[in-house]
Write a protein that holds these residues in place. Sequence first.
Motif, PDB file in Angstrom:
ATOM      1  N   ALA A  93       0.829  -1.205   0.000  1.00  0.00           N
ATOM      2  CA  ALA A  93       0.000   0.000   0.000  1.00  0.00           C
ATOM      3  C   ALA A  93       0.863   1.254   0.000  1.00  0.00           C
ATOM      4  O   ALA A  93       0.633   2.185  -0.780  1.00  0.00           O
ATOM      5  CB  ALA A  93      -0.920  -0.013   1.215  1.00  0.00           C
ATOM      6  N   LEU A  94       1.868   1.278   0.869  1.00  0.00           N
ATOM      7  CA  LEU A  94       2.740   2.451   0.944  1.00  0.00           C
ATOM      8  C   LEU A  94       3.574   2.600  -0.320  1.00  0.00           C
ATOM      9  O   LEU A  94       3.710   3.706  -0.860  1.00  0.00           O
ATOM     10  CB  LEU A  94       3.656   2.342   2.159  1.00  0.00           C
ATOM     11  CG  LEU A  94       4.681   3.470   2.340  1.00  0.00           C
ATOM     12  CD1 LEU A  94       3.990   4.823   2.431  1.00  0.00           C
ATOM     13  CD2 LEU A  94       5.541   3.219   3.572  1.00  0.00           C
ATOM     14  N   ALA A  95       4.121   1.493  -0.812  1.00  0.00           N
ATOM     15  CA  ALA A  95       4.989   1.563  -1.982  1.00  0.00           C
ATOM     16  C   ALA A  95       4.224   2.022  -3.225  1.00  0.00           C
ATOM     17  O   ALA A  95       4.622   2.990  -3.894  1.00  0.00           O
ATOM     18  CB  ALA A  95       5.631   0.197  -2.233  1.00  0.00           C
ATOM     19  N   PHE A  96       3.120   1.360  -3.558  1.00  0.00           N
ATOM     20  CA  PHE A  96       2.403   1.701  -4.782  1.00  0.00           C
ATOM     21  C   PHE A  96       1.742   3.077  -4.693  1.00  0.00           C
ATOM     22  O   PHE A  96       1.755   3.841  -5.665  1.00  0.00           O
ATOM     23  CB  PHE A  96       1.357   0.637  -5.109  1.00  0.00           C
ATOM     24  CG  PHE A  96       1.951  -0.668  -5.568  1.00  0.00           C
ATOM     25  CD1 PHE A  96       2.990  -0.680  -6.478  1.00  0.00           C
ATOM     26  CD2 PHE A  96       1.464  -1.880  -5.097  1.00  0.00           C
ATOM     27  CE1 PHE A  96       3.548  -1.877  -6.913  1.00  0.00           C
ATOM     28  CE2 PHE A  96       2.008  -3.083  -5.527  1.00  0.00           C
ATOM     29  CZ  PHE A  96       3.059  -3.079  -6.428  1.00  0.00           C
ATOM     30  N   SER A  97       1.145   3.407  -3.532  1.00  0.00           N
ATOM     31  CA  SER A  97       0.521   4.725  -3.392  1.00  0.00           C
ATOM     32  C   SER A  97       1.564   5.827  -3.515  1.00  0.00           C
ATOM     33  O   SER A  97       1.342   6.845  -4.180  1.00  0.00           O
ATOM     34  CB  SER A  97      -0.191   4.839  -2.039  1.00  0.00           C
ATOM     35  OG  SER A  97      -1.196   3.869  -1.918  1.00  0.00           O
ATOM     36  N   SER A  98       2.723   5.615  -2.883  1.00  0.00           N
ATOM     37  CA  SER A  98       3.757   6.648  -2.897  1.00  0.00           C
ATOM     38  C   SER A  98       4.372   6.819  -4.284  1.00  0.00           C
ATOM     39  O   SER A  98       4.552   7.950  -4.759  1.00  0.00           O
ATOM     40  CB  SER A  98       4.853   6.305  -1.879  1.00  0.00           C
ATOM     41  OG  SER A  98       4.343   6.332  -0.566  1.00  0.00           O
ATOM     42  N   PHE A  99       4.702   5.719  -4.944  1.00  0.00           N
ATOM     43  CA  PHE A  99       5.315   5.853  -6.260  1.00  0.00           C
ATOM     44  C   PHE A  99       4.299   6.256  -7.322  1.00  0.00           C
ATOM     45  O   PHE A  99       4.650   6.880  -8.329  1.00  0.00           O
ATOM     46  CB  PHE A  99       6.066   4.583  -6.641  1.00  0.00           C
ATOM     47  CG  PHE A  99       7.342   4.433  -5.885  1.00  0.00           C
ATOM     48  CD1 PHE A  99       8.367   5.352  -6.028  1.00  0.00           C
ATOM     49  CD2 PHE A  99       7.512   3.390  -4.983  1.00  0.00           C
ATOM     50  CE1 PHE A  99       9.545   5.243  -5.306  1.00  0.00           C
ATOM     51  CE2 PHE A  99       8.683   3.264  -4.257  1.00  0.00           C
ATOM     52  CZ  PHE A  99       9.704   4.198  -4.413  1.00  0.00           C
ATOM     53  N   GLY A 100       3.024   5.930  -7.094  1.00  0.00           N
ATOM     54  CA  GLY A 100       1.990   6.502  -7.955  1.00  0.00           C
ATOM     55  C   GLY A 100       1.963   8.016  -7.793  1.00  0.00           C
ATOM     56  O   GLY A 100       1.895   8.763  -8.776  1.00  0.00           O
ATOM     57  N   ALA A 101       2.056   8.471  -6.541  1.00  0.00           N
ATOM     58  CA  ALA A 101       2.106   9.909  -6.275  1.00  0.00           C
ATOM     59  C   ALA A 101       3.397  10.516  -6.814  1.00  0.00           C
ATOM     60  O   ALA A 101       3.412  11.681  -7.243  1.00  0.00           O
ATOM     61  CB  ALA A 101       1.985  10.168  -4.779  1.00  0.00           C
ATOM     62  N   PHE A 102       4.493   9.744  -6.806  1.00  0.00           N
ATOM     63  CA  PHE A 102       5.731  10.248  -7.401  1.00  0.00           C
ATOM     64  C   PHE A 102       5.525  10.592  -8.863  1.00  0.00           C
ATOM     65  O   PHE A 102       5.912  11.672  -9.329  1.00  0.00           O
ATOM     66  CB  PHE A 102       6.856   9.219  -7.272  1.00  0.00           C
ATOM     67  CG  PHE A 102       8.011   9.481  -8.203  1.00  0.00           C
ATOM     68  CD1 PHE A 102       8.929  10.478  -7.925  1.00  0.00           C
ATOM     69  CD2 PHE A 102       8.163   8.757  -9.380  1.00  0.00           C
ATOM     70  CE1 PHE A 102       9.981  10.756  -8.802  1.00  0.00           C
ATOM     71  CE2 PHE A 102       9.202   9.015 -10.268  1.00  0.00           C
ATOM     72  CZ  PHE A 102      10.119  10.023  -9.973  1.00  0.00           C
ATOM     73  N   TRP A 103       4.922   9.670  -9.614  1.00  0.00           N
ATOM     74  CA  TRP A 103       4.744   9.929 -11.036  1.00  0.00           C
ATOM     75  C   TRP A 103       3.757  11.057 -11.287  1.00  0.00           C
ATOM     76  O   TRP A 103       3.929  11.845 -12.222  1.00  0.00           O
ATOM     77  CB  TRP A 103       4.313   8.662 -11.764  1.00  0.00           C
ATOM     78  CG  TRP A 103       5.434   7.694 -11.926  1.00  0.00           C
ATOM     79  CD1 TRP A 103       5.548   6.454 -11.382  1.00  0.00           C
ATOM     80  CD2 TRP A 103       6.637   7.906 -12.697  1.00  0.00           C
ATOM     81  NE1 TRP A 103       6.733   5.883 -11.748  1.00  0.00           N
ATOM     82  CE2 TRP A 103       7.425   6.747 -12.552  1.00  0.00           C
ATOM     83  CE3 TRP A 103       7.104   8.950 -13.476  1.00  0.00           C
ATOM     84  CZ2 TRP A 103       8.662   6.612 -13.169  1.00  0.00           C
ATOM     85  CZ3 TRP A 103       8.346   8.828 -14.089  1.00  0.00           C
ATOM     86  CH2 TRP A 103       9.107   7.669 -13.938  1.00  0.00           C
TER      87      TRP A 103
END
Length: 221
Positions: A93-103
């Motif tokens: 959850a943290l990884a995908f949400s954060s890297f989605g927000a990164f992009w």
Amino acid sequence: MSERRTTGSTAGAPRAGAPDNTQAALAGADIADPGPLGLAGFAMTTFVLSVFNAGILPHTLEPSVLGLALFYGGGAQFFAGMWEFRKGNTFGALAFSSFGAFWLSFWFYVARVAPSLPPADAHKATGLFLLGWTIFTAYMTIASLRTSGAIAAVFVALTLTFLFLTIGAFADAHGITKVGGYLGLLTALLAWYASFAGVMNSTFKRAVLPTFPLAPTVGQA
């Protein structure tokens, strides 16, 4: 959930205090693994951007990555993170949400922020942006050592990618940025493998491709 009105009868309307069977059924329903989607969105967007960072294609074509950053690496990956929350997978959850927000933030930075920065100092702002993501990725790499070898390899490569891109941006050194670009290509390939393994193993209902689990409870809080 609103009650359905009936003429002259309350048949079919939920009773006060009674459990909502529809919601209960949904709560207990199986949810498909969102991991392969999140990894695929991350991999493709990273691959395309890294082609430009590595100098394989000219930077004048770099805006072509913005659509991917907004919809696939950003949007699709962010939603994958939300579904990881639903599955109870804190790491995912943290990884995908954060890297989605990164992009998504990368899209906004390139499209809206960077053009307004002073040209002489714009590289410092880019370096600061990348430094924050380097720090985040570094501590997520430590946590990834309790997930699987496939995921840990992605995070190790991504940490190195961000590190070289950060140094290259602060120093305004294109040679170091190119190294970060090639590391980004490696990261994308590793993420594609992890995505491919996830969808193959789920579809075939057996371990077709190894992911090298590092802990009995993969990614759980």
